[in-house]
Design an enzyme around this catalytic site. Structure first.
Site, mmCIF file in Angstrom:
data_model
loop_
_atom_site.group_PDB
_atom_site.id
_atom_site.type_symbol
_atom_site.label_atom_id
_atom_site.label_comp_id
_atom_site.label_asym_id
_atom_site.label_seq_id
_atom_site.Cartn_x
_atom_site.Cartn_y
_atom_site.Cartn_z
ATOM 1 N N HIS A 52 0.662 -1.078 0.229
ATOM 2 C CA HIS A 52 0.027 -0.038 0.115
ATOM 3 C C HIS A 52 0.830 1.149 0.095
ATOM 4 O O HIS A 52 2.228 1.171 0.147
ATOM 5 C CB HIS A 52 -0.963 0.082 1.308
ATOM 6 C CG HIS A 52 -0.349 -0.175 2.439
ATOM 7 N ND1 HIS A 52 -0.144 -1.173 3.289
ATOM 8 C CD2 HIS A 52 0.770 0.853 3.308
ATOM 9 C CE1 HIS A 52 0.400 -0.832 4.501
ATOM 10 N NE2 HIS A 52 0.930 0.387 4.341
HETATM 11 P P1 TYD Z 1 -2.450 -3.147 7.182
HETATM 12 O O1 TYD Z 1 -1.610 -1.742 7.234
HETATM 13 O O2 TYD Z 1 -2.903 -3.282 5.900
HETATM 14 O O3 TYD Z 1 -0.959 -4.104 7.333
HETATM 15 P P2 TYD Z 1 0.415 -4.334 6.683
HETATM 16 O O4 TYD Z 1 0.707 -3.092 5.710
HETATM 17 O O5 TYD Z 1 1.374 -4.261 7.513
HETATM 18 O O6 TYD Z 1 0.244 -5.553 5.711
HETATM 19 O O7 TYD Z 1 -3.253 -3.452 8.261
HETATM 20 C C1 TYD Z 1 -3.953 -4.521 8.474
HETATM 21 C C2 TYD Z 1 -5.044 -4.540 9.347
HETATM 22 O O8 TYD Z 1 -4.914 -3.928 10.624
HETATM 23 C C3 TYD Z 1 -6.147 -3.743 8.510
HETATM 24 O O9 TYD Z 1 -7.257 -4.320 8.660
HETATM 25 C C4 TYD Z 1 -6.114 -2.302 9.069
HETATM 26 C C5 TYD Z 1 -5.702 -2.948 11.052
HETATM 27 N N1 TYD Z 1 -4.839 -1.590 11.278
HETATM 28 C C6 TYD Z 1 -5.367 -0.972 12.364
HETATM 29 O O10 TYD Z 1 -6.654 -1.151 12.674
HETATM 30 N N2 TYD Z 1 -4.831 0.083 13.097
HETATM 31 C C7 TYD Z 1 -3.440 0.332 12.432
HETATM 32 O O11 TYD Z 1 -2.857 1.149 13.151
HETATM 33 C C8 TYD Z 1 -2.892 -0.482 11.337
HETATM 34 C C9 TYD Z 1 -1.299 -0.231 11.126
HETATM 35 C C10 TYD Z 1 -3.679 -1.453 10.936
#
Ligand code: TYD
Length: 138
Positions: A52
């Protein structure tokens, strides 16, 4: 933002035979105010994270334990960073696409963020990100 703004930043390290110590102060060691802290752990072998770009949020990633790679892309160039020490980290400004892979077993990624969590700050679709920055696939 471009890849030149994605920088490895060294943190203070107080070396001590009893164990080393590193600290981070708001606005002093990293170029933004810390609003949120989260961490990735228990990452299974072969897993990929990230995938992302963030519209407004700055992040600073540290390998608190073990190691992993962060692959960055700014619409023109791509760069792979290997993080494997807890006395430096990678500053990711907004609008940089990032993927994370190559997690060693037991690794922990600490992330400091400039914003509270907001799903509307994410580009999760690569083509939407490319359209927004006027870039092309690397
Ligand atoms: P995501 O940012 O997609 O994780 P990564 O980039 O590490 O693969 O986040 C994964 C899930 O966690 C998504 O459903 C959103 C949730 N999330 C939160 O609720 N709060 C946060 O601070 C973060 C970073 C993620």
């Amino acid at each position: 933002m471009t890849l030149e703004q994605c920088k490895i930043i060294d943190l203070p390290k107080i070396a001590d035979p009893r164990g080393n110590l590193t600290f981070i102060e708001n606005n002093r060691h990293i170029p933004f105010e810390i609003r949120r802290v989260f961490y990735l752990y228990d990452v299974p072998g072969g897993a990929d994270r990230g995938g992302h770009a963030l519209k407004k949020c700055h992040q600073f990633l540290i390998a608190m334990s073990g190691s992993f790679d962060v692959i960055t892309y700014d619409g023109k160039n791509t760069q792979r960073f290997h993080l494997n020490r807890s006395y430096y980290g990678l500053h990711l400004p907004p609008m940089i696409w990032r993927e994370m892979d190559n997690f060693s077993s037991g690794s922990v990624c600490l992330a400091l963020a400039s914003e509270s969590y907001s799903e509307s700050d994410y580009f999760r679709n690569y083509n939407d990100y490319l359209m927004a920055i006027g870039g092309s696939a690397p």
